[in-house]
Write an enzyme that holds these catalytic residues in place. Structure first.
Site, mmCIF file in Angstrom:
data_model
loop_
_atom_site.group_PDB
_atom_site.id
_atom_site.type_symbol
_atom_site.label_atom_id
_atom_site.label_comp_id
_atom_site.label_asym_id
_atom_site.label_seq_id
_atom_site.Cartn_x
_atom_site.Cartn_y
_atom_site.Cartn_z
ATOM 1 C CG ASP A 8 11.259 -2.188 5.907
ATOM 2 O OD1 ASP A 8 10.914 -1.488 4.937
ATOM 3 O OD2 ASP A 8 10.474 -2.479 6.827
ATOM 4 N N GLY A 41 7.051 6.039 3.741
ATOM 5 C CA GLY A 41 5.951 6.146 2.777
ATOM 6 C C GLY A 41 5.590 7.550 2.324
ATOM 7 C CB CYS A 71 11.786 -1.068 2.042
ATOM 8 S SG CYS A 71 10.838 0.443 2.176
ATOM 9 C CG ASN A 72 6.971 -3.200 -1.707
ATOM 10 O OD1 ASN A 72 7.047 -3.847 -0.663
ATOM 11 N ND2 ASN A 72 6.628 -3.748 -2.860
ATOM 12 C CB CYS A 181 3.782 -1.939 2.301
ATOM 13 S SG CYS A 181 4.627 -1.394 3.813
ATOM 14 C CB THR A 182 8.208 -5.469 3.502
ATOM 15 O OG1 THR A 182 8.743 -4.244 4.019
ATOM 16 C CG2 THR A 182 8.706 -5.673 2.083
ATOM 17 C CG HIS A 183 5.964 -2.303 7.916
ATOM 18 N ND1 HIS A 183 6.935 -1.744 7.130
ATOM 19 C CD2 HIS A 183 6.339 -2.077 9.203
ATOM 20 C CE1 HIS A 183 7.860 -1.188 7.918
ATOM 21 N NE2 HIS A 183 7.515 -1.382 9.174
#
Ligand code: DGL
Length: 248
Positions: A8, A41, A71-72, A181-183
């Site tokens: 990521d 991003g 990670c998208n 979003c993976t965050h």
């Protein structure tokens, strides 16, 4: 025996690793946080493709037999290039628009993601497919990645940052919010406190974990490693990575 690479732009992908380890507890994982180049991003697709190649080369050199793009933004920008260039399987993220579109009662869903994910053709196709009968509202989670990388998961400042992106979705009537979003799952307790109780949040990570298991099984890869566990690597300072790992 399998070693699974997972990467990521930062520590967000740990929210995916958490779900993967629930169903593949005996694997060996090599997690790479590219935090020296975070956030992805707002970067160009070419920049993200170059970073994803460099990271994949490194994970392969460490013996990875499959890679999870946790990670998208990197999935949207780079996964088709990676699949074309490498011989091993790559499993990526998919914003959970389909289950949200199926489950909404208000007919409005919200998607929270990075600017890179929201403008990528991959997302726009998904949107086109499900946006016919329901309304899809989108917001960039501005400052969310920085909160997570700064280990600021709660408190008045985190709350005002999260409200600024979440409230427009709630105000538009969304009863289902997709975490794209993976965050963002690290901010879920805060988001749940802000949102009315009828609002649900969908994290695609459990589906990604199942997909990885299916891919490994189909490839005849044994689902256990003689040396199970997680190796944590970062391109920058690894304090956040190590700390967030203790929370998953
Ligand atoms: N965690 C990432 C994602 O899923 C990207 C965050 C960023 O670097 O902007 O999109």
């Amino acid at each position: 025996m399998a070693r699974i690479g997972i990467f990521d732009s930062g520590s967000g992908g740990l929210s995916v690793l958490r779900e993967i380890r629930k169903i593949l507890p005996d694997e060996r994982f090599i997690y790479y946080s590219d935090n020296a180049h975070c956030p992805y991003g707002e970067k160009t697709a070419q920049y993200i493709i170059d970073r994803s190649r460099a990271i994949s080369d490194m994970l392969l050199s460490k013996g990875a037999s499959a890679v999870v793009v946790a990670c998208n933004t990197a999935t949207a920008a780079a996964i088709s290039t990676l699949r074309a260039e490498y011989d091993i399987p790559f499993v990526g993220m998919e914003p959970a628009v389909k289950p949200a579109a199926t489950g909404t009662k208000s007919g409005v869903i919200g998607v929270l993601a990075t600017a890179g994910t929201l403008r990528a053709p991959k997302y726009l196709n998904t949107r086109g497919k499900y946006g016919g009968n329901i309304k899809i509202e989108e917001q960039v989670g501005r400052g969310f990645v920085e909160l997570v990388e700064g280990l600021e998961l709660d408190g008045p400042h985190a709350e005002s940052v999260v409200r600024a992106s979440l409230e427009p979705l709630l105000d538009a009537g969304a009863d289902t919010i997709v975490l794209g979003c993976t965050h963002y799952p690290f901010l879920l307790p805060l988001m749940q406190r802000i949102a009315p109780s009828g609002v649900s949040f969908i994290d695609p990570a459990p589906a990604v974990a199942r997909r990885l298991r299916d891919v490994l099984t189909a490839g005849g890869v044994s689902l256990s490693d003689p040396d199970p566990g997680v190796e944590l690597l970062a391109s920058g300072d690894d304090t956040t990575l190590k700390k967030l790992f203790t929370l998953i």
